[in-house]
Design a protein around this motif. Structure first.
Motif, PDB file in Angstrom:
ATOM      1  N   THR A  55      16.546 -11.227  15.882  1.00 29.22           N
ATOM      2  CA  THR A  55      16.393 -12.647  15.556  1.00 29.22           C
ATOM      3  C   THR A  55      17.687 -13.364  15.902  1.00 29.22           C
ATOM      4  O   THR A  55      18.703 -13.175  15.246  1.00 29.22           O
ATOM      5  CB  THR A  55      16.090 -12.845  14.054  1.00 29.22           C
ATOM      6  OG1 THR A  55      15.103 -11.921  13.690  1.00 29.22           O
ATOM      7  CG2 THR A  55      15.581 -14.226  13.781  1.00 29.22           C
ATOM      8  N   SER A  56      17.650 -14.150  16.948  1.00 22.54           N
ATOM      9  CA  SER A  56      18.855 -14.869  17.363  1.00 22.54           C
ATOM     10  C   SER A  56      19.081 -16.070  16.462  1.00 22.54           C
ATOM     11  O   SER A  56      18.126 -16.773  16.112  1.00 22.54           O
ATOM     12  CB  SER A  56      18.717 -15.338  18.813  1.00 22.54           C
ATOM     13  OG  SER A  56      18.730 -14.241  19.674  1.00 22.54           O
ATOM     14  N   THR A  57      20.339 -16.312  16.082  1.00 26.10           N
ATOM     15  CA  THR A  57      20.596 -17.490  15.256  1.00 26.10           C
ATOM     16  C   THR A  57      20.818 -18.699  16.151  1.00 26.10           C
ATOM     17  O   THR A  57      21.308 -18.589  17.263  1.00 26.10           O
ATOM     18  CB  THR A  57      21.836 -17.305  14.363  1.00 26.10           C
ATOM     19  OG1 THR A  57      22.895 -16.886  15.189  1.00 26.10           O
ATOM     20  CG2 THR A  57      21.584 -16.325  13.246  1.00 26.10           C
ATOM     21  N   LEU A  58      20.461 -19.826  15.602  1.00 31.79           N
ATOM     22  CA  LEU A  58      20.457 -21.050  16.394  1.00 31.79           C
ATOM     23  C   LEU A  58      21.309 -22.092  15.688  1.00 31.79           C
ATOM     24  O   LEU A  58      20.966 -22.548  14.609  1.00 31.79           O
ATOM     25  CB  LEU A  58      19.005 -21.531  16.509  1.00 31.79           C
ATOM     26  CG  LEU A  58      18.728 -22.949  16.959  1.00 31.79           C
ATOM     27  CD1 LEU A  58      19.408 -23.243  18.275  1.00 31.79           C
ATOM     28  CD2 LEU A  58      17.238 -23.147  17.092  1.00 31.79           C
TER      29      LEU A  58
ATOM     30  N   ASN B 227      10.767 -20.654  18.439  1.00 35.47           N
ATOM     31  CA  ASN B 227      10.248 -19.364  17.969  1.00 35.47           C
ATOM     32  C   ASN B 227      10.405 -18.311  19.058  1.00 35.47           C
ATOM     33  O   ASN B 227      10.733 -17.158  18.780  1.00 35.47           O
ATOM     34  CB  ASN B 227       8.796 -19.500  17.510  1.00 35.47           C
ATOM     35  CG  ASN B 227       8.721 -20.293  16.208  1.00 35.47           C
ATOM     36  OD1 ASN B 227       9.703 -20.324  15.443  1.00 35.47           O
ATOM     37  ND2 ASN B 227       7.600 -20.959  15.966  1.00 35.47           N
TER      38      ASN B 227
ATOM     39  N   ASP C  70      23.420 -22.656  22.158  1.00 36.92           N
ATOM     40  CA  ASP C  70      22.522 -21.509  22.064  1.00 36.92           C
ATOM     41  C   ASP C  70      21.343 -21.666  23.025  1.00 36.92           C
ATOM     42  O   ASP C  70      20.975 -20.727  23.716  1.00 36.92           O
ATOM     43  CB  ASP C  70      22.011 -21.351  20.621  1.00 36.92           C
ATOM     44  CG  ASP C  70      23.156 -21.019  19.675  1.00 36.92           C
ATOM     45  OD1 ASP C  70      23.837 -20.013  19.924  1.00 36.92           O
ATOM     46  OD2 ASP C  70      23.400 -21.787  18.725  1.00 36.92           O
TER      47      ASP C  70
ATOM     48  N   LYS D 171      14.063 -17.202  19.185  1.00 38.46           N
ATOM     49  CA  LYS D 171      14.496 -16.294  18.116  1.00 38.46           C
ATOM     50  C   LYS D 171      14.177 -14.838  18.445  1.00 38.46           C
ATOM     51  O   LYS D 171      14.799 -13.929  17.902  1.00 38.46           O
ATOM     52  CB  LYS D 171      13.869 -16.716  16.784  1.00 38.46           C
ATOM     53  CG  LYS D 171      14.559 -17.966  16.234  1.00 38.46           C
ATOM     54  CD  LYS D 171      13.877 -18.554  15.024  1.00 38.46           C
ATOM     55  CE  LYS D 171      14.465 -19.939  14.752  1.00 38.46           C
ATOM     56  NZ  LYS D 171      13.586 -20.770  13.930  1.00 38.46           N
ATOM     57  N   GLN D 172      13.203 -14.621  19.346  1.00 35.90           N
ATOM     58  CA  GLN D 172      12.858 -13.246  19.731  1.00 35.90           C
ATOM     59  C   GLN D 172      13.690 -12.759  20.921  1.00 35.90           C
ATOM     60  O   GLN D 172      13.589 -11.606  21.313  1.00 35.90           O
ATOM     61  CB  GLN D 172      11.367 -13.158  20.119  1.00 35.90           C
ATOM     62  CG  GLN D 172      10.395 -13.712  19.088  1.00 35.90           C
ATOM     63  CD  GLN D 172      10.648 -13.182  17.704  1.00 35.90           C
ATOM     64  OE1 GLN D 172      11.017 -12.015  17.547  1.00 35.90           O
ATOM     65  NE2 GLN D 172      10.492 -14.024  16.695  1.00 35.90           N
TER      66      GLN D 172
ATOM     67  N   HIS E 139      14.626 -25.229  11.164  1.00 32.81           N
ATOM     68  CA  HIS E 139      15.319 -24.217  11.992  1.00 32.81           C
ATOM     69  C   HIS E 139      16.825 -24.083  11.718  1.00 32.81           C
ATOM     70  O   HIS E 139      17.522 -23.414  12.476  1.00 32.81           O
ATOM     71  CB  HIS E 139      15.112 -24.490  13.494  1.00 32.81           C
ATOM     72  CG  HIS E 139      13.676 -24.428  13.929  1.00 32.81           C
ATOM     73  ND1 HIS E 139      13.016 -23.240  14.141  1.00 32.81           N
ATOM     74  CD2 HIS E 139      12.766 -25.404  14.179  1.00 32.81           C
ATOM     75  CE1 HIS E 139      11.765 -23.489  14.514  1.00 32.81           C
ATOM     76  NE2 HIS E 139      11.579 -24.791  14.531  1.00 32.81           N
TER      77      HIS E 139
END
Ligand code: IPE
Ligand code: IPE
Ligand code: MG
Length: 228
Positions: free
Chosen positions: A3-6, A216, A172, A219-220, A49
């Motif tokens: 899960t990438s942080t934004l 979404n 990001d 984040k993957q 988010h």
């Protein structure tokens, strides 16, 4: 699953002119519709988010090449937008900041920009940065010249990052609407490890549902930054 942080989202808001043309309207109507989209997307980002910063490309150093009447309209629209947005910035606790060389704008527009920055400077939900008369190369050149003036004779990457007008987290995600797949001199330094999304949607038609889908997906994504 990864899960990438934004923290920092940037958007090249493109396609206002084509949106208007498709409807038989003047390009100015496209810019007006685009301004409405800015409002919708900004308020959405303020409460979804966990985004900290939203940087929007509104006018590039190259956009002066456009017909004088269109440029004049864009300047008036910006003034009108900031005036009417103040209420939104206050209601949603949004900080407004500008990047780019605003010194060439009319005195009254400069005042509007600076006043809006001042009034909203303690707002914490989201920082909305509008790139106005902004160019990535100009920003880097300005930063390097500032460091030279400060007496530096050896310059590190950190020095440049800090001297930029956008001394925030790197980007990001960069989204560009309208199907064009290029950077057009936006945030050259800060985009070095960003994820890119290109959507055919014209900016006035872009909405929070599509933003959700993009975020979404982001984040993957597995961001490796050169590692494994
Ligand atoms: C983006 O829309 C807004 C600005 C660059 C000011 P455009 O005006 O570039 O729209 P298209 O690309 O002509 O459709
Ligand atoms: C980029 O769009 C600048 C902004 C969105 C403000 P342009 O429409 O000016 O970019 P090009 O000319 O198609 O590369
Ligand atoms: Mg364009």
């Amino acid at each position: 699953m990864q899960t990438s942080t934004l923290k920092h989202l940037a958007i090249i808001m493109d396609g206002n002119g084509r949106w208007a043309k498709e409807r038989g309207l003047s390009r100015t109507k496209g810019h007006e519709a685009g301004a409405e989209t800015i409002r919708g997307i900004t308020t959405y980002c303020a409460s979804h988010h966990n985004i900290e910063t939203l940087t929007l490309y509104a006018f590039s150093t190259e956009n002066w090449k456009r017909p004088k009447l269109e440029v004049e309209f864009l300047m008036k629209l910006l003034d009108r937008y900031l005036k009417s947005e103040l209420e939104t910035y206050i209601k949603h606790n949004i900080r407004f900041q500008a990047i780019g060389d605003i010194s060439v704008f009319s005195k009254s527009l400069q005042k509007r920009i600076i006043d809006t920055e001042d009034i909203t400077k303690d707002h914490k939900n989201l920082t909305q940065i509008l790139a106005l008369n902004y160019g990535g190369r100009a920003e880097i050149t300005y930063a390097v010249n500032r460091l030279i003036k400060d007496g530096k004779n050896e310059i590190s990457e950190d020095d440049i990052s800090r001297a930029l007008q956008t001394p925030y987290e790197d980007i990001d995600i960069l989204i560009r609407t309208s199907g064009e797949e290029r950077i057009s001199n936006f945030l050259l330094w800060q985009l070095s490890y960003s994820e890119f999304y290109f959507t055919p949607t014209l900016w006035p038609d872009f909405n929070s549902k599509e933003l959700d889908e993009i975020l979404n997906n982001f984040k993957q994504r597995n961001r490796r930054f050169g590692g494994l």
